[in-house]
Design an enzyme around this catalytic site. Structure first.
Site: not given
Lengths: 375, 375
Positions: A149, A320, A353
């Site tokens: 991320s 995601d 995610h």
């Protein structure tokens, strides 16, 4: 053991840090953790970069929540990032609130917290601060930079910003630029915080009344983007909360949390306010929204990777929707165009995610294999 | 012309309305508009059901914003819902704030606004209220019920709740039940409103200080779900706001709306607070989250359609991630299982959920063809 290594470290780095926004911080504090043993040749260090609301406690207990490190399943002796082989560093990003300089820090010029007088940062500023920390630790080159991320954005920025200092880059569930939808969700969160009367233009530190309600709403909105629709359906669906008397749940025809997903989100929002500073949330989301690695390199993403000799490993997850696989593919295309060695895999996961933080034997195998190929 | 027909109508319906939640409203007001001419046989009426924040002004100027009716491209003489042939009714849903009874209405028992003492409603309650309006208008059967988004849920509920009174049903960009993710986004909005100190448990009507900041954040979060990621990228991407001096935009390294998408969202949030009541937003989102047509029929969606003789037309949009095509397919499978005649089409559009409100020649053709097949 070197007194700079170990748990609960904080370095005050007095080299002035010139920021992308034009301001200069004369000195910064960086809080960090190290794990494992640095080799005599100082050549086995791996920097792990944390995500938006993460921290340096990647494999050690969080001091406020008492929970295990956020990636303790990945980092440890014998684990994919193997502390029998590697020396791991994880530092709290500049602008955050776990010991590194940020809006809650005291401005030496005034003796009061910076609050919104702290300069707005970029991901590259965070990376430069990490570079200064490595100088302080006497580590010239990293065996790898690893991040998921926002951590993945830092890893990409490392290859572009300090290309001679990193040999391998692992980017998981990330992107080379924030999309309009990414910015939009963050803006909702920022507006929620700034709409909270307790925010008071950021000057809320004195009296113990932070804008918790606004921060909680911001976290709730963001949290939905970390999960997949299918994952939410599998975990919660339309299941109702059990009643206090133990009876099966029923609609109350009121505004309490009837549905389990409501209760879960409320809890996520509330728990977050115990461990995170609202102004740091504003600053870090801003840095993320400003992130566009191509823009820093003449609008051509491949140019960001022309100076580095690093190997790259890019991983995405099929569910995601915050940073979808197309964003990873975009990175890989640029790496290919720059002639950088890159492997790319899209993993299947129901968890959206958040999958990069969860148990994933495939991700473990990829991580171990990629790191050991360079050893 | 019948004095019950025409613009700016409001009916007070004094038949007690027993609600799904157990309460009974002794009388309700329903604000509505009619367009076109009711045939002497009273057999050409089409009921159009509006979405969450919509209203009865489907094809006439909104009295507060001065904007054209929200579906004026669809409804008019010669248009797909052709006023040369059909008589159109659109009523403000029960619980809303454009003239129908809702939390801002005066509770006759106290002389003060109901606020949160208004009973929690369901989609089916809204439909029953529409049925009472039709009684008042002397219309026994509808040629069609048509709706997009929440309007589509009402249309489905019509077929299930008042099966003998509707000949055709058009459901656009909708679902037979709210998913966990749908509920989650609504819960964020409700928490944003209830976290606003101006909300005051709902009792904010007296002093002209409604919870505008909270309602604005709620609208911003919801608005993202109405647009597709690709549509946001095409419309805004990472484009910066032009500067006041006319120069090309630049990052300000501050927290103003640097990106056009931020400015757009802030405007959407703010403009919404001028035309909508925060408590109505709580009540209508609750009704949506409670909506699960199968649950009302023993857990089997097909059972909802066993009593109706209506024809169905189901339309979805490929980029709608609020109510994705899979939800429409689920409805069609149930209609097939119930033996109801159903046509289904997924249209391609870059605009996500909002596509049902925008120019779509394909949707126009489908609407015209389906309505005229029954004429």
């Amino acid at each position: 053991m070197d007194s700079r290594f170990g748990p609960d470290r904080r370095a005050t780095l007095s080299t002035p840090l010139a920021l992308d926004g034009g301001a200069t911080l004369p000195a910064i504090d960086i809080a960090y953790e190290t794990y494992g043993t640095l080799s005599p040749a100082r050549d086995n260090a791996i920097l792990i970069c944390h995500a938006l609301t993460g921290d340096q406690h990647v494999a050690s207990t969080h001091p406020r929540t008492g929970k295990p490190g956020w990636w303790s399943r990945m980092v440890g002796p014998g684990k994919p990032i193997d502390l029998n082989k590697h020396f791991v560093i994880c530092s709290n990003v500049l602008g955050s609130c776990m010991g590194s300089s940020g809006p809650a820090s005291i401005d030496p010029a005034t003796g009061a917290p910076y609050a919104m007088r702290f300069p707005v940062l970029t991901i590259r500023d965070m990376v430069r601060a990490q570079g200064m920390l490595l100088d302080h630790l006497g580590i010239d080159r990293l065996r790898a930079v690893v991040g998921g991320s926002m951590g993945g954005m830092q890893a990409l920025s490392w290859a572009a910003t300090l290309p001679d200092r990193v040999e391998a880059v692992v980017v998981i569930a990330s992107t080379a630029r924030h999309s309009a939808q990414n910015i939009a969700f963050h803006e909702v969160g920022r507006q929620a915080i700034m709409a909270d009367p307790n925010w008071r233009g950021g000057d809320y530190y004195a009296d113990g009344s932070p804008p918790a309600a606004g921060l909680s709403v911001a976290r709730m909105a963001a949290h939905i983007t970390y999960l997949s629709e299918a994952g939410l359906t599998a975990k919660f669906g339309r299941k109702l909360q059990a009643r206090a008397d133990g009876q099966a749940g029923a609609k109350t025809f009121g505004f309490d949390a009837d549905f389990q997903v409501e209760s879960y989100l409320r809890h996520q929002g509330l728990a977050f306010t115990d461990r995170f500073d609202a102004n740091s949330y504003l600053y870090i989301t801003r840095a993320l929204d400003y992130f566009d690695l191509a823009e820093e390199h003449g609008g051509v993403l491949a140019n960001a990777f022309r100076a580095t000799k690093a190997r790259f490993c890019i991983v995405s997850f099929d569910t995601d929707w915050l940073y979808p696989t197309a964003e990873s593919r975009n990175i890989v295309h640029a790496l290919n165009a720059a002639g950088a060695p890159a492997s790319f895999v899209e993993l299947s996961s129901p968890f959206g995610h958040d999958a990069f933080l969860l148990d994933s034997p495939e991700l473990d195998r990829i991580m171990r294999g990629f790191l050991e190929a360079g050893a």
